[in-house]
Design an enzyme around this catalytic site. Sequence first.
Site, PDB file in Angstrom:
ATOM      1  N   ALA A  20       0.749  -1.011   0.120  1.00 61.56           N
ATOM      2  CA  ALA A  20      -0.020   0.017  -0.036  1.00 61.56           C
ATOM      3  C   ALA A  20       0.877   1.093  -0.138  1.00 61.56           C
ATOM      4  O   ALA A  20       0.389   2.012  -0.620  1.00 61.56           O
ATOM      5  CB  ALA A  20      -0.800   0.087   1.431  1.00 61.56           C
ATOM      6  N   GLY A 102      10.354  -1.401  19.577  1.00 57.97           N
ATOM      7  CA  GLY A 102      11.682  -1.356  19.224  1.00 57.97           C
ATOM      8  C   GLY A 102      12.024  -0.639  17.855  1.00 57.97           C
ATOM      9  O   GLY A 102      12.646   0.622  17.755  1.00 57.97           O
ATOM     10  N   THR A 124       2.700  -4.969  15.468  1.00 53.76           N
ATOM     11  CA  THR A 124       3.175  -5.833  16.350  1.00 53.76           C
ATOM     12  C   THR A 124       2.021  -6.924  16.982  1.00 53.76           C
ATOM     13  O   THR A 124       0.826  -6.273  16.847  1.00 53.76           O
ATOM     14  CB  THR A 124       3.856  -5.228  17.557  1.00 53.76           C
ATOM     15  OG1 THR A 124       4.096  -6.271  18.648  1.00 53.76           O
ATOM     16  CG2 THR A 124       3.000  -4.061  18.086  1.00 53.76           C
ATOM     17  N   ASP A 126       1.725  -7.988  19.584  1.00 50.21           N
ATOM     18  CA  ASP A 126       1.612  -7.758  21.028  1.00 50.21           C
ATOM     19  C   ASP A 126       0.569  -6.464  21.176  1.00 50.21           C
ATOM     20  O   ASP A 126      -0.080  -6.532  22.438  1.00 50.21           O
ATOM     21  CB  ASP A 126       2.733  -7.417  21.878  1.00 50.21           C
ATOM     22  CG  ASP A 126       3.740  -8.578  21.891  1.00 50.21           C
ATOM     23  OD1 ASP A 126       3.094  -9.756  21.750  1.00 50.21           O
ATOM     24  OD2 ASP A 126       4.900  -8.493  22.256  1.00 50.21           O
ATOM     25  N   ARG A 170       5.469 -11.163  25.749  1.00 46.06           N
ATOM     26  CA  ARG A 170       6.775 -11.130  26.919  1.00 46.06           C
ATOM     27  C   ARG A 170       6.378 -10.346  27.804  1.00 46.06           C
ATOM     28  O   ARG A 170       6.474 -10.698  29.239  1.00 46.06           O
ATOM     29  CB  ARG A 170       8.054 -10.865  26.340  1.00 46.06           C
ATOM     30  CG  ARG A 170       9.282 -11.311  26.896  1.00 46.06           C
ATOM     31  CD  ARG A 170      10.627 -11.218  26.264  1.00 46.06           C
ATOM     32  NE  ARG A 170      10.543 -10.332  24.969  1.00 46.06           N
ATOM     33  CZ  ARG A 170      11.304 -10.352  23.944  1.00 46.06           C
ATOM     34  NH1 ARG A 170      11.844 -11.582  23.868  1.00 46.06           N
ATOM     35  NH2 ARG A 170      11.279  -9.664  23.057  1.00 46.06           N
ATOM     36  N   GLU A 186     -10.937 -20.895  30.989  1.00 52.07           N
ATOM     37  CA  GLU A 186     -11.253 -21.013  32.269  1.00 52.07           C
ATOM     38  C   GLU A 186     -10.405 -20.046  33.191  1.00 52.07           C
ATOM     39  O   GLU A 186     -10.926 -19.424  34.096  1.00 52.07           O
ATOM     40  CB  GLU A 186     -11.267 -22.562  32.951  1.00 52.07           C
ATOM     41  CG  GLU A 186     -12.204 -23.358  32.885  1.00 52.07           C
ATOM     42  CD  GLU A 186     -12.562 -23.968  31.498  1.00 52.07           C
ATOM     43  OE1 GLU A 186     -11.578 -23.631  30.708  1.00 52.07           O
ATOM     44  OE2 GLU A 186     -13.441 -24.153  31.028  1.00 52.07           O
TER      45      GLU A 186
END
Length: 317
Positions: A20, A102, A124, A126, A170, A186
């Site tokens: 893009a 980073g 990312t 995360d 992490r 659960e």
Amino acid sequence: MKRIGVLTRDCAGVNAAIRALVRSACVYGIEVYGIFRGYQGLIEGDLKPLTRRSVSGIINLGGTILKTARSKQFQTLAGQRQAVKTLRDNKIEGLAVIGGNGSLTGAHQLANKYSMPVIGIPATIDNDVNGVEMSIGADTAVNVALDALDKIRDTATSLERIFVVEVMGRDCGYIALRVALAGGCEEVLLPEKSFSIKTICEEIVEGNIQGKVSWIIVVAEGKAKAADIAKKINTFTGLETREVVLGHIQRGGRPTAFDRIIAARYANYALEALKAGKSDKCVTLKEGKLTIIPLAKAIRPKDIEINAYYKLIRILT
Ligand code: F6P
């Protein structure tokens, strides 16, 4: 503006963003140089022009066609100066950096310390870029992990077993929290939250007495090792417990429609921002609308919403 560069980390949707960016730049006749192996490639001058045709057929591919690397050298003053020299020698007037904390920290340094026009595109699994609602790659990662978890559930139910499933993250429990809710798990163990293994085991024993025979517990890699948790549960409860580590399968693979769409929108907006002379900024969506925020803000730690999700997971158990 005649020429810009792009460097990336890897996760699903990054190639869609490269495509893009290149094709948005073509509209204005701006050339895009692809920088290989992230900041290390920038230091070493490993770059080449990307054309409209060279980004054909990559929208559905995981990883990054530009490859990536961690660069210790870029942490040094000499490394950063060499990186800036590469940009100047190649007449690159602006840079798009696609990656997580980073990569965006490096982008902020280039913009702030060396006055290089730089725009960050958050990518990312995360989803821990501060001020950014959704990073490219996070939706795919959750869906990949969910797909695996659904398969694990088949065995958990059939054999009446306990499974401890370790997902990536992490420092951030984003994937764990989403997968636990979407997968009907659960319990979830998060880097951001303390837990008591004794309480979990007591709940399993109590549930077992009442006829509950299978459990799936999700653990974020930064909190504990699935094998350790599984061993403790087995020792305490005497019930058959298995661990599964999903690992890097969560970072690769075919990007979801959601990730391809934000990749296209972010990259196009980043190109417009660079063209308009903006720098030291990161693109994001805010209440569905594209905007830019300072990179200095984006690289600060993100406080992800834990409590409401966690409470819901426990209510629905
Ligand atoms: O930041 C993304 C991430 O995939 C984390 O979830 C994980 O902890 C880390 O990267 C793994 O890094 P590497 O691939 O270098 O081991």
